[in-house]
Design an enzyme around this catalytic site. Structure first.
Site, PDB file in Angstrom:
ATOM      1  N   THR A 132      13.346  18.916  -6.367  1.00  0.00           N
ATOM      2  CA  THR A 132      13.428  19.645  -7.936  1.00  0.00           C
ATOM      3  C   THR A 132      13.492  20.952  -7.516  1.00  0.00           C
ATOM      4  OG1 THR A 132      11.877  19.766  -9.580  1.00  0.00           O
ATOM      5  CG2 THR A 132      10.939  18.939  -7.545  1.00  0.00           C
ATOM      6  N   TYR A 158       2.474  17.689  -8.859  1.00  0.00           N
ATOM      7  CA  TYR A 158       3.731  17.168  -8.959  1.00  0.00           C
ATOM      8  C   TYR A 158       4.703  18.070  -8.040  1.00  0.00           C
ATOM      9  CZ  TYR A 158       8.683  16.252  -9.875  1.00  0.00           C
ATOM     10  OH  TYR A 158      10.174  16.122  -9.697  1.00  0.00           O
TER      11      TYR A 158
HETATM   12  P1  NAD Z   1      11.739   8.182 -12.386  1.00  0.00           P
HETATM   13  O1  NAD Z   1      10.315   8.427 -12.652  1.00  0.00           O
HETATM   14  O2  NAD Z   1      12.527   7.883 -13.758  1.00  0.00           O
HETATM   15  O3  NAD Z   1      11.898   7.031 -11.518  1.00  0.00           O
HETATM   16  C1  NAD Z   1      11.273   6.914 -10.064  1.00  0.00           C
HETATM   17  C2  NAD Z   1      11.765   5.504  -9.667  1.00  0.00           C
HETATM   18  O4  NAD Z   1      10.961   5.454  -8.514  1.00  0.00           O
HETATM   19  C3  NAD Z   1      11.276   4.335 -10.584  1.00  0.00           C
HETATM   20  O5  NAD Z   1      12.167   3.364 -10.597  1.00  0.00           O
HETATM   21  C4  NAD Z   1       9.986   3.823  -9.710  1.00  0.00           C
HETATM   22  O6  NAD Z   1       9.811   2.507  -9.885  1.00  0.00           O
HETATM   23  C5  NAD Z   1      10.297   4.213  -8.252  1.00  0.00           C
HETATM   24  N1  NAD Z   1       9.365   4.261  -7.422  1.00  0.00           N
HETATM   25  C6  NAD Z   1       8.311   5.044  -7.514  1.00  0.00           C
HETATM   26  N2  NAD Z   1       7.246   4.978  -6.390  1.00  0.00           N
HETATM   27  C7  NAD Z   1       7.980   4.113  -5.407  1.00  0.00           C
HETATM   28  C8  NAD Z   1       7.776   3.758  -4.320  1.00  0.00           C
HETATM   29  N3  NAD Z   1       6.579   4.175  -3.629  1.00  0.00           N
HETATM   30  N4  NAD Z   1       8.711   2.930  -3.520  1.00  0.00           N
HETATM   31  C9  NAD Z   1       9.766   2.652  -4.115  1.00  0.00           C
HETATM   32  N5  NAD Z   1      10.167   3.192  -5.580  1.00  0.00           N
HETATM   33  C10 NAD Z   1       9.137   3.693  -6.097  1.00  0.00           C
HETATM   34  O7  NAD Z   1      12.290   9.577 -11.922  1.00  0.00           O
HETATM   35  P2  NAD Z   1      13.594  10.309 -11.953  1.00  0.00           P
HETATM   36  O8  NAD Z   1      13.449  11.267 -13.182  1.00  0.00           O
HETATM   37  O9  NAD Z   1      14.699   9.499 -12.169  1.00  0.00           O
HETATM   38  O10 NAD Z   1      13.612  11.317 -10.573  1.00  0.00           O
HETATM   39  C11 NAD Z   1      14.353  10.781  -9.599  1.00  0.00           C
HETATM   40  C12 NAD Z   1      13.900  11.740  -8.388  1.00  0.00           C
HETATM   41  O11 NAD Z   1      14.669  13.049  -8.957  1.00  0.00           O
HETATM   42  C13 NAD Z   1      12.469  11.988  -8.430  1.00  0.00           C
HETATM   43  O12 NAD Z   1      12.439  12.206  -6.843  1.00  0.00           O
HETATM   44  C14 NAD Z   1      12.378  13.377  -8.974  1.00  0.00           C
HETATM   45  O13 NAD Z   1      11.290  14.218  -8.155  1.00  0.00           O
HETATM   46  C15 NAD Z   1      13.791  14.140  -8.876  1.00  0.00           C
HETATM   47  N6  NAD Z   1      14.038  14.733  -9.797  1.00  0.00           N
HETATM   48  C16 NAD Z   1      13.976  14.647 -11.117  1.00  0.00           C
HETATM   49  C17 NAD Z   1      14.245  15.497 -12.190  1.00  0.00           C
HETATM   50  C18 NAD Z   1      14.254  15.164 -13.698  1.00  0.00           C
HETATM   51  O14 NAD Z   1      14.514  15.954 -14.344  1.00  0.00           O
HETATM   52  N7  NAD Z   1      13.963  13.930 -13.845  1.00  0.00           N
HETATM   53  C19 NAD Z   1      14.899  16.839 -11.717  1.00  0.00           C
HETATM   54  C20 NAD Z   1      14.884  17.345 -10.475  1.00  0.00           C
HETATM   55  C21 NAD Z   1      14.512  16.109  -9.405  1.00  0.00           C
END
Ligand code: NAD
Ligand code: TYD
Length: 357
Positions: A132, A158
């Protein structure tokens, strides 16, 4: 074959759907199904012979080792994480466990597997870590956007946990030669985002006539990227990225939170007017600011644009309209993800937020 972790979440599910629909090959999805993971997000591909779901934790070294030995993926894309800043403020330990310890465990198992591959397969293998822009900290209004060289200054539990995992990824490339790639992306929005994050929460509350909570003065700035553009950036980095490199990904759409909320309100006034014709904006309610709230994020995407030819395809206004329409068309999905534990979270996070008269 590729292994995706966290594929039942918001971005991971968009990625898996596009990957399979685009005919890019088989996918194994390892997901723990936390409150943020919904298998229904991938209902459209559940019966696809190229899709294989495994329920489990990225931190379960034995399970991951067995998965890697069985499926022999050519790449791992690590989406799995605890991803919500407000939850990291009320409970940081889960963020250390999954984002830091879980990612390190995944790296360790990946390294052991990678070492068993013949040299040509080792050279082609990639571990892509989805990170991120929040690891870079907060920008003042006039400061230039984050480049890949910007120093890490994470401000929330986070972003600190994501920064720690990024450092471990870097160290595995530097120390062991594991071919890693890291992306630093700005705020995503789009279908299937859990309604704890700003945009789906505002749509969700607006449709129910509930207050629209804006933290502080609402002038905090985020850069917004439509989720499918994030997925295309990840594919571009996977295909053309240089091992050991990091790539910033952004939407070229900086907006103040209050402007985002007003855009949603205006669009809903048009698509789903309130009974009596009162504008949705009348529901906007300023609430206490988030502790340590980052003021501004902005992405300089010139590296990925010039080196890999990537740019976002969907503009903010078009993406927002598509997103709002998706939530209007998918009330059953929203119902299915906002049962018991969601209500507990909302009560805890927004306690005292008065219901409108
Ligand atoms: P989200 O919270 O919607 O989904 C996270 C997923 O990971 C869920 O399906 C959850 O069940 C799974 N998960 C959590 N802990 C786990 C574990 N220990 N083992 C296996 N699975 C596990 O998140 P998102 O918004 O889809 O984000 C995905 C990635 O992208 C993350 O790494 C986040 O840091 C990164 N990111 C998100 C954004 C955003 O705006 N949402 C922006 C930049 C980066
Ligand atoms: P969020 O979607 O949680 O993403 P992040 O904190 O990772 O950027 O929040 C986006 C912005 O919206 C952020 O500045 C916090 C703000 N916000 C509110 O004003 N009210 C809310 O109820 C939420 C969830 C977020």
């Amino acid at each position: 074959m590729i292994l995706v972790t966290g594929g039942c979440g918001f971005i991971g599910s968009a990625f898996v759907l596009e990957w399979l629909q685009g005919g890019h090959g088989p996918v194994v999805n390892l997901d723990l199904l936390t409150y943020a993971g919904h298998p229904g997000n991938l209902a459209a591909v559940a019966k696809d012979p190229n899709y294989h779901f495994v329920h489990g934790d990225i931190g379960n070294a034995a399970l991951v080792a067995q998965l890697l030995a069985t499926h022999r993926p050519r790449a791992i894309i690590n989406f799995a994480a605890e991803s919500h800043v407000d939850r990291s403020i009320s409970g940081p330990m889960a963020f250390a466990q999954t984002n830091v310890v879980g990612t390190l465990s995944l790296l360790d198992a990946t390294l052991a597997y990678w070492r068993t591959l013949p040299a040509p397969e080792q050279a082609l293998f990639r571990f892509l870590h989805v990170s991120t822009d929040e690891v870079f900290g907060s920008l003042s209004a006039q400061a230039p956007a984050f480049t890949e060289q910007h120093r890490f200054e994470p401000n929330s539990p986070y972003s600190a946990s994501k920064a720690a995992s990024d450092h471990f990824v870097r160290s595995f490339q530097h120390t062991y030669g594991l071919p890693t790639l890291t992306t630093h992306c700005s705020n995503n929005y789009g279908p299937r985002q859990f309604p704890e994050k700003l945009i789906p929460l505002i749509i969700h509350n607006a449709l129910r006539g509930k207050p629209l909570p804006v933290y502080g003065d609402g002038q905090q700035i985020r850069d917004w990227l439509f989720v499918n553009d994030h997925c295309s950036a990840i594919r571009a980095v996977l295909t053309g990225g240089q091992p050991g490199e990091t790539y910033n990904v952004g939407g070229r759409s900086e907006r103040a939170n209050l402007d985002v909320v007003n855009t949603i309100c205006r669009t809903l006034d048009e698509l789903r007017p309130r009974a009596g014709g009162t504008p949705h904006a009348a529901l906007i309610t300023h609430v206490a600011d988030r502790p340590g709230h980052d003021r501004r994020y902005a992405i300089d995407d010139s590296k990925i644009a010039t080196q890999l030819g990537w740019q976002p395809a969907v503009g903010f206004d078009e993406g927002m309209r598509q997103t709002i329409q998706w939530y209007l068309d998918n009330a059953a999905w929203v119902e299915s993800v906002t049962s018991g534990s969601y209500r507990q979270w909302v009560d805890q996070q927004y306690q005292g937020l008065a219901q409108p008269a």
